[in-house]
Each structure stands twice: as C-alpha cells, then as structure tokens.
Motif scaffolding. Structure first.
Motif, mmCIF file in Angstrom:
data_model
loop_
_atom_site.group_PDB
_atom_site.id
_atom_site.type_symbol
_atom_site.label_atom_id
_atom_site.label_comp_id
_atom_site.label_asym_id
_atom_site.label_seq_id
_atom_site.Cartn_x
_atom_site.Cartn_y
_atom_site.Cartn_z
ATOM 1 N N VAL A 113 0.980 -1.363 0.119
ATOM 2 C CA VAL A 113 -0.221 0.040 0.173
ATOM 3 C C VAL A 113 0.705 1.200 0.164
ATOM 4 O O VAL A 113 1.865 1.487 0.754
ATOM 5 N N LEU A 114 0.781 2.221 -0.917
ATOM 6 C CA LEU A 114 1.241 3.477 -0.905
ATOM 7 C C LEU A 114 0.015 4.540 -0.683
ATOM 8 O O LEU A 114 -1.119 4.503 -1.393
ATOM 9 N N SER A 115 0.362 5.496 0.236
ATOM 10 C CA SER A 115 -0.650 6.780 0.514
ATOM 11 C C SER A 115 -0.337 7.913 0.415
ATOM 12 O O SER A 115 -1.077 8.756 0.418
ATOM 13 N N ARG A 116 1.193 8.529 0.235
ATOM 14 C CA ARG A 116 1.774 9.710 0.061
ATOM 15 C C ARG A 116 1.490 10.091 -1.281
ATOM 16 O O ARG A 116 1.568 9.298 -2.145
ATOM 17 N N TYR A 117 1.061 11.415 -1.410
ATOM 18 C CA TYR A 117 0.955 11.917 -2.899
ATOM 19 C C TYR A 117 2.029 11.431 -3.618
ATOM 20 O O TYR A 117 1.990 11.363 -4.878
ATOM 21 N N ALA A 118 3.361 11.965 -3.213
ATOM 22 C CA ALA A 118 4.577 11.745 -4.181
ATOM 23 C C ALA A 118 4.606 10.284 -4.606
ATOM 24 O O ALA A 118 5.022 10.126 -5.865
ATOM 25 N N ASP A 119 4.253 9.600 -3.717
ATOM 26 C CA ASP A 119 4.605 7.973 -4.276
ATOM 27 C C ASP A 119 3.398 7.716 -5.078
ATOM 28 O O ASP A 119 3.574 6.948 -6.214
ATOM 29 N N VAL A 120 2.166 8.076 -4.809
ATOM 30 C CA VAL A 120 0.974 7.493 -5.538
ATOM 31 C C VAL A 120 1.105 8.356 -7.124
ATOM 32 O O VAL A 120 1.049 7.709 -7.942
ATOM 33 N N ALA A 121 1.537 9.506 -7.089
ATOM 34 C CA ALA A 121 1.440 10.324 -8.353
ATOM 35 C C ALA A 121 2.438 9.831 -9.085
ATOM 36 O O ALA A 121 2.536 9.579 -10.428
ATOM 37 N N ALA A 122 3.753 9.235 -8.547
ATOM 38 C CA ALA A 122 4.966 8.775 -9.347
ATOM 39 C C ALA A 122 4.474 7.328 -9.965
ATOM 40 O O ALA A 122 4.751 7.026 -11.065
ATOM 41 N N ALA A 123 3.805 6.539 -8.923
ATOM 42 C CA ALA A 123 3.268 5.143 -9.452
ATOM 43 C C ALA A 123 2.421 5.243 -10.706
ATOM 44 O O ALA A 123 2.173 4.385 -11.386
ATOM 45 N N LEU A 124 1.471 6.118 -10.669
ATOM 46 C CA LEU A 124 0.464 6.282 -11.744
ATOM 47 C C LEU A 124 1.068 6.519 -13.060
ATOM 48 O O LEU A 124 0.416 6.346 -14.160
ATOM 49 N N THR A 125 2.334 7.101 -13.313
ATOM 50 C CA THR A 125 3.006 7.282 -14.650
ATOM 51 C C THR A 125 4.362 6.505 -14.601
ATOM 52 O O THR A 125 4.964 6.385 -15.924
ATOM 53 N N ASP A 126 4.944 6.002 -13.559
ATOM 54 C CA ASP A 126 5.929 5.032 -13.767
ATOM 55 C C ASP A 126 5.776 3.746 -14.395
ATOM 56 O O ASP A 126 4.821 3.158 -14.242
ATOM 57 N N THR A 127 6.637 3.618 -15.614
ATOM 58 C CA THR A 127 6.537 2.247 -16.365
ATOM 59 C C THR A 127 6.883 1.127 -15.649
ATOM 60 O O THR A 127 6.478 -0.014 -16.105
ATOM 61 N N ARG A 128 7.390 1.139 -14.509
ATOM 62 C CA ARG A 128 7.696 -0.049 -13.481
ATOM 63 C C ARG A 128 6.473 -0.323 -12.883
ATOM 64 O O ARG A 128 6.420 -1.619 -12.357
#
Length: 377
Positions: A113-128
C-alpha cells in the motif's frame, strides 16, 4: 467487505455494494502479490521523500518487536483501508498510513500500500508499475483519433438541460438518482445514437465502447465524480454563489478540486515489474500495489488545508484522470460544467434540503449515495 481475508487468491477486491456487472471499471484486476517478506526494505538507488516513519513493512506485533522502538505516539500495526468503518470515514486511516506506514503490506488487500501523494503520483506514471490504465494517460491519445469535441459538448449540454427541466417543478428531488445517474449515460447514448428507451440497457456496453474504446466503462466512475462535485458545491452557499454564473475556467478548477478532495476511485491497482524505491523502503518486483488515490489527494505535504474544498487554491492537482486527450475525460469535464449551468438555470434557488448533508460512502469507489435538494429553494 467482511469476507476479504477468505477470498480465493485469484479474485480482486470489490466494493461493499455490487456494481453494474457490465461495467469493466467496477472490476479491479487480481491483487495477488509475491509472498510478502518479513525483512525491512532497505533504501538503495533513488532517495525517497524525507520523513521519518515507522518501518513501512510492519503489520504485526511480532514484526514491530523486531523493528525496534516505536516513535512516541506511534502505532505498531498499520491500519487497513478495509478496516471496519473505513467506508464511512477513511481519512483517519489514510492519515495514519501517510504519517507512520508509507509502505506497508496489507493482507486484506493482498497488496503493498502506498498512501503519500509523491509515491502515488509517481506510481501512476512510472512504467515500472504495470497492469493499469487511467483515462487521459498517453495510450488514450493514440487510441482516440476521430472524436468530434464540439459534438460531445453539444450532446452533453442538451442532455443536462433536459434532465434539469424534468425535476425543476418538484418540491424535493434526489440529484444522485434523478440527475447524476442519468447524465453520463444519456450523454453517451445521445452521442452514439442510442434511442432514449434503450439507453440504460445498451449504453454501458456496446454503445459506450463504440464511443470511448477502453475508457467506455467510465460511465459509473463519472456518475460518482459528478455526485461528489455537486455535493461539494451545494454544501457551501459561498461556492453556490461563486459558481452559479462562473466562466468555464472557474468551473473546471472547481471540478479538478472536487476530484482531488473526493476522487471517485479511491484505490488504483498496479503491479511492479521491478523493485521501486518509495517512501519507507522498496516495493518488491512482481508485487501487487494498492495506490490510495483518496489519501494522496489529502496529503498535507502537497496541499494546504487538504480537507477543504477550495476551487481558488493555488496548489491544485488531481490524480483521477491523466492530462492527455480522452473522450471520457472530456465528457466528465463537460458534464460537470453543464450540470451546474442546467441545474442553476432551471432551478435558480436550488439548495440542499433542510438538515441534509452529503455523506460519501465506499471503499474502492466513493461518492454520496443521495443528494436531497429543494429545487424551489
């Protein structure tokens, strides 16, 4: 959601309320991660955002003992977004996760689970982070090349005004049941030429797909987003006054602000193709990851007064839709704009019924179930 721990491993999570079985956006992909490790993630490579949390992997008291001292006032077991009561008020759980457990494995979700904005925003665009799609992300621009924007605008405006006039003479109405439920479906039906009498039977399947391809199932999501938007506006008389005759640009800002504060999709699911450093540690390769979009939108590290609905804020942002071209994104914005214009034109004195306050509910998708209003004031 009480049966969550007993689900078969190959089943995804579901809302506490059954959704339309023909709506692909009501079915999340399987959430089966690699076997969770009991070792604390170690930081390597990219530096994670700076905070000093409790080790993110902690889920049990035994893990907590192995992890070392607990910060003053800290917890030893991370709460789950599926805990009892989360459907009615998830924000306290989200706050604890952001502050103390930015990376944690949740057995109920069977995912990290990721809950912080920086992590969630990155995960939504990170190809990994794979196996996910957001309307407006780059694939949409490649998939939708023959869309008549002005035609979509026209059918949205016409549908909104027809629906508003149908309830204008009532003493009381429920905008969720009588307006929000019909506008997204009616707009798609009009755009693809589905007869009115067949709208609800066809528009969620073949007709919607003919218009919007893989984003066609966004109808149910747009219903919820519109309900939250109207609830946010009508709950504050100052917002009603500011937005009653507002230009399109201000309505668009209010719409984006509602998506930030009350996103219709609270949890997005992805799977990692490689190890990814995040706040609190490293997400393993091949793991299912639950991105708490609802938590990220209220992260005080990103937004000032994050619980406040403020269309005029100077730090805007939302994670429900990407920034690229997509009919679902266009329609959602048009529906928000023309919903306000049609409702306030047909019902200049429209207000919430006495004593009624919007009450969003839901775990995976979230919105008010009803918006009881007095059309005549």
């Amino acid at each position: 959601m009480s049966d969550a721990p007993n689900r078969e491993p190959d089943r995804g999570i579901a809302s506490e309320r059954p959704e339309d079985p023909d709506d692909p956006w009501s079915r999340l992909p399987s959430m089966v991660p690699a076997a969770p490790t009991t070792e604390a993630p170690t930081a390597t490579g990219t530096e994670a955002p700076t905070r000093t949390p409790l080790p993110g992997h902690v889920r049990t008291l035994a893990d907590a003992a192995a992890a070392g001292p607990v910060p003053p006032g800290g917890r030893t077991v991370a709460p789950s977004p599926l805990d009892p009561g989360a459907s009615w008020d998830p924000h306290g759980i989200h706050r604890t996760l952001r502050e103390e457990f930015p990376l944690t494995y949740d057995p109920l979700l069977r995912a990290w689970v990721l809950s912080r904005y920086a992590d969630v925003a990155a995960a939504l665009t990170d190809t990994r982070f794979t196996h996910g799609h957001r309307p407006g992300d780059p694939p949409c621009a490649r998939a939708h090349v023959d869309v008549d924007v002005e035609a979509l605008r026209a059918v949205t405006e016409r549908t909104a005004y027809v629906l508003a006039r149908r309830i204008a003479e009532r003493s009381r109405a429920d905008l969720v049941a009588d307006f929000c439920h019909w506008l997204p479906a009616g707009t798609v039906a009009a755009a693809v030429g589905v007869p009115y009498r067949d709208m609800m039977r066809l528009v969620r399947g073949r007709a919607a797909g003919a218009l919007a391809g893989e984003c066609g199932g966004q109808i149910a999501v747009r219903e919820k987003a519109l309900a939250s938007f109207l609830g946010n506006v009508l709950a504050d008389p100052d917002q009603v006054a500011a937005l009653r005759d507002a230009p399109a640009g201000l309505v668009a800002r209010a719409w984006a602000e509602s998506l930030r504060r009350d996103p219709p999709v609270q949890i997005a699911v992805r799977r990692t193709s490689a190890e990814v450093p995040v706040s609190g540690g490293i997400v393993p390769a091949g793991a299912s990851v639950a991105l708490l979009v609802g938590s990220a939108g209220r992260d005080p590290e990103r937004f000032r007064e994050p619980d406040r609905f403020d269309p005029f804020r100077d730090d805007p942002g939302q994670l429900t839709y990407g920034s690229g071209f997509c009919p679902a994104v266009l329609l959602a914005g048009f529906e928000a704009e023309y919903a306000l214009r049609a409702l306030f034109t047909a019902m200049p004195r429209l207000r919430l019924a006495d004593g009624f306050r919007p009450a969003p509910t839901g775990l995976i998708t979230r919105a008010p179930r009803s918006l009881i209003v007095r059309p005549g004031g």
